[in-house]
Design a protein around this motif. Structure first.
Motif, PDB file in Angstrom:
ATOM      1  N   CYS A  38       0.864  -1.179   0.000  1.00 23.52           N
ATOM      2  CA  CYS A  38       0.000   0.000   0.000  1.00 23.52           C
ATOM      3  C   CYS A  38       0.900   1.228   0.000  1.00 23.52           C
ATOM      4  O   CYS A  38       1.866   1.288   0.753  1.00 23.52           O
ATOM      5  CB  CYS A  38      -0.920   0.015   1.206  1.00 23.52           C
ATOM      6  SG  CYS A  38      -2.170  -1.275   1.143  1.00 23.52           S
ATOM      7  N   ILE A  39       0.577   2.187  -0.838  1.00 22.31           N
ATOM      8  CA  ILE A  39       1.397   3.374  -1.024  1.00 22.31           C
ATOM      9  C   ILE A  39       0.787   4.548  -0.271  1.00 22.31           C
ATOM     10  O   ILE A  39      -0.410   4.803  -0.380  1.00 22.31           O
ATOM     11  CB  ILE A  39       1.494   3.740  -2.524  1.00 22.31           C
ATOM     12  CG1 ILE A  39       2.060   2.578  -3.332  1.00 22.31           C
ATOM     13  CG2 ILE A  39       2.291   5.009  -2.733  1.00 22.31           C
ATOM     14  CD1 ILE A  39       3.517   2.313  -3.119  1.00 22.31           C
ATOM     15  N   VAL A  61       0.399  -3.737  -6.305  1.00 24.80           N
ATOM     16  CA  VAL A  61       0.078  -2.720  -5.302  1.00 24.80           C
ATOM     17  C   VAL A  61      -1.422  -2.796  -5.038  1.00 24.80           C
ATOM     18  O   VAL A  61      -2.229  -2.716  -5.957  1.00 24.80           O
ATOM     19  CB  VAL A  61       0.487  -1.307  -5.787  1.00 24.80           C
ATOM     20  CG1 VAL A  61       0.087  -0.256  -4.773  1.00 24.80           C
ATOM     21  CG2 VAL A  61       1.990  -1.259  -6.046  1.00 24.80           C
ATOM     22  N   GLN A  62      -1.793  -2.960  -3.773  1.00 23.82           N
ATOM     23  CA  GLN A  62      -3.191  -3.167  -3.411  1.00 23.82           C
ATOM     24  C   GLN A  62      -3.954  -1.882  -3.153  1.00 23.82           C
ATOM     25  O   GLN A  62      -5.158  -1.836  -3.330  1.00 23.82           O
ATOM     26  CB  GLN A  62      -3.280  -4.049  -2.165  1.00 23.82           C
ATOM     27  CG  GLN A  62      -2.682  -5.414  -2.348  1.00 23.82           C
ATOM     28  CD  GLN A  62      -3.438  -6.243  -3.364  1.00 23.82           C
ATOM     29  OE1 GLN A  62      -4.657  -6.200  -3.425  1.00 23.82           O
ATOM     30  NE2 GLN A  62      -2.720  -6.980  -4.174  1.00 23.82           N
ATOM     31  N   GLY A  63      -3.251  -0.825  -2.692  1.00 24.49           N
ATOM     32  CA  GLY A  63      -3.964   0.401  -2.344  1.00 24.49           C
ATOM     33  C   GLY A  63      -3.039   1.600  -2.319  1.00 24.49           C
ATOM     34  O   GLY A  63      -1.820   1.472  -2.256  1.00 24.49           O
ATOM     35  N   ILE A  64      -3.673   2.780  -2.374  1.00 19.61           N
ATOM     36  CA  ILE A  64      -2.931   4.040  -2.342  1.00 19.61           C
ATOM     37  C   ILE A  64      -3.760   5.075  -1.592  1.00 19.61           C
ATOM     38  O   ILE A  64      -4.995   5.050  -1.647  1.00 19.61           O
ATOM     39  CB  ILE A  64      -2.585   4.524  -3.760  1.00 19.61           C
ATOM     40  CG1 ILE A  64      -1.639   5.731  -3.716  1.00 19.61           C
ATOM     41  CG2 ILE A  64      -3.823   4.814  -4.579  1.00 19.61           C
ATOM     42  CD1 ILE A  64      -1.009   6.059  -5.052  1.00 19.61           C
ATOM     43  N   ALA A  82      -6.100  -1.362  -7.060  1.00 19.39           N
ATOM     44  CA  ALA A  82      -7.487  -1.732  -6.774  1.00 19.39           C
ATOM     45  C   ALA A  82      -8.231  -0.744  -5.877  1.00 19.39           C
ATOM     46  O   ALA A  82      -9.409  -0.477  -6.091  1.00 19.39           O
ATOM     47  CB  ALA A  82      -7.530  -3.123  -6.124  1.00 19.39           C
ATOM     48  N   LYS A  83      -7.586  -0.179  -4.869  1.00 21.16           N
ATOM     49  CA  LYS A  83      -8.301   0.604  -3.858  1.00 21.16           C
ATOM     50  C   LYS A  83      -7.624   1.938  -3.618  1.00 21.16           C
ATOM     51  O   LYS A  83      -6.405   2.008  -3.484  1.00 21.16           O
ATOM     52  CB  LYS A  83      -8.352  -0.199  -2.551  1.00 21.16           C
ATOM     53  CG  LYS A  83      -8.987   0.478  -1.385  1.00 21.16           C
ATOM     54  CD  LYS A  83     -10.488   0.456  -1.463  1.00 21.16           C
ATOM     55  CE  LYS A  83     -11.067   1.015  -0.173  1.00 21.16           C
ATOM     56  NZ  LYS A  83     -12.264   1.735  -0.332  1.00 21.16           N
ATOM     57  N   ASP A  86      -9.265   6.979   1.649  1.00 24.16           N
ATOM     58  CA  ASP A  86      -9.450   8.379   2.029  1.00 24.16           C
ATOM     59  C   ASP A  86      -8.464   8.816   3.100  1.00 24.16           C
ATOM     60  O   ASP A  86      -8.010   9.953   3.110  1.00 24.16           O
ATOM     61  CB  ASP A  86     -10.878   8.618   2.538  1.00 24.16           C
ATOM     62  CG  ASP A  86     -11.901   8.485   1.423  1.00 24.16           C
ATOM     63  OD1 ASP A  86     -11.630   8.962   0.308  1.00 24.16           O
ATOM     64  OD2 ASP A  86     -12.973   7.907   1.680  1.00 24.16           O
ATOM     65  N   THR A  87      -8.149   7.899   4.018  1.00 27.93           N
ATOM     66  CA  THR A  87      -7.235   8.227   5.123  1.00 27.93           C
ATOM     67  C   THR A  87      -6.282   7.054   5.355  1.00 27.93           C
ATOM     68  O   THR A  87      -6.557   5.921   4.947  1.00 27.93           O
ATOM     69  CB  THR A  87      -8.005   8.477   6.438  1.00 27.93           C
ATOM     70  OG1 THR A  87      -8.662   7.274   6.834  1.00 27.93           O
ATOM     71  CG2 THR A  87      -8.999   9.612   6.302  1.00 27.93           C
ATOM     72  N   ILE A  88      -5.204   7.327   6.051  1.00 26.39           N
ATOM     73  CA  ILE A  88      -4.238   6.270   6.385  1.00 26.39           C
ATOM     74  C   ILE A  88      -4.880   5.248   7.318  1.00 26.39           C
ATOM     75  O   ILE A  88      -4.588   4.054   7.245  1.00 26.39           O
ATOM     76  CB  ILE A  88      -2.982   6.883   7.036  1.00 26.39           C
ATOM     77  CG1 ILE A  88      -2.225   7.706   5.986  1.00 26.39           C
ATOM     78  CG2 ILE A  88      -2.084   5.810   7.607  1.00 26.39           C
ATOM     79  CD1 ILE A  88      -1.044   8.464   6.539  1.00 26.39           C
TER      80      ILE A  88
END
Length: 90
Positions: A38-39, A61-64, A82-83, A86-88
């Motif tokens: 996740c980035i 990479v699954q999310g950012i 994929a995702k 909105d927040t960490i």
């Protein structure tokens, strides 16, 4: 200074592109390599270096997440992430 960094990043990316056909990257069959990536952040270095390198290496990479959701969404569409969070904390 920013121009120098941009040229260096583009050079390194072009180098990765040139060698990707000669060097076969393989994700090892080890559980540690199956950890989702996740980035945090959607800035220039992520766009120009990290995500292209992960793509060449075959990592998914699954999310950012980014403060500016539109920027994160644009990178997610560009690199097939994929995702978009909105927040960490998500």
């Amino acid at each position: 200074m920013i121009g120098v960094v941009n040229r260096m990043v583009r050079y390194l990316y072009s180098w990765f592109v040139r060698i990707k056909n000669t060097v076969k990257f393989k994700i090892l069959e080890n559980p540690i390599f199956n950890i989702p990536i996740c980035i945090i952040g959607a800035g220039g270095i992520v766009n120009d270096a990290h995500l292209p390198a992960y793509k060449i290496a075959g990592y998914k990479v699954q999310g950012i997440v980014n403060r500016n959701k539109e920027k994160a969404t644009a990178l997610a569409e560009k690199f097939g992430i994929a995702k978009v969070y909105d927040t960490i904390e998500e």
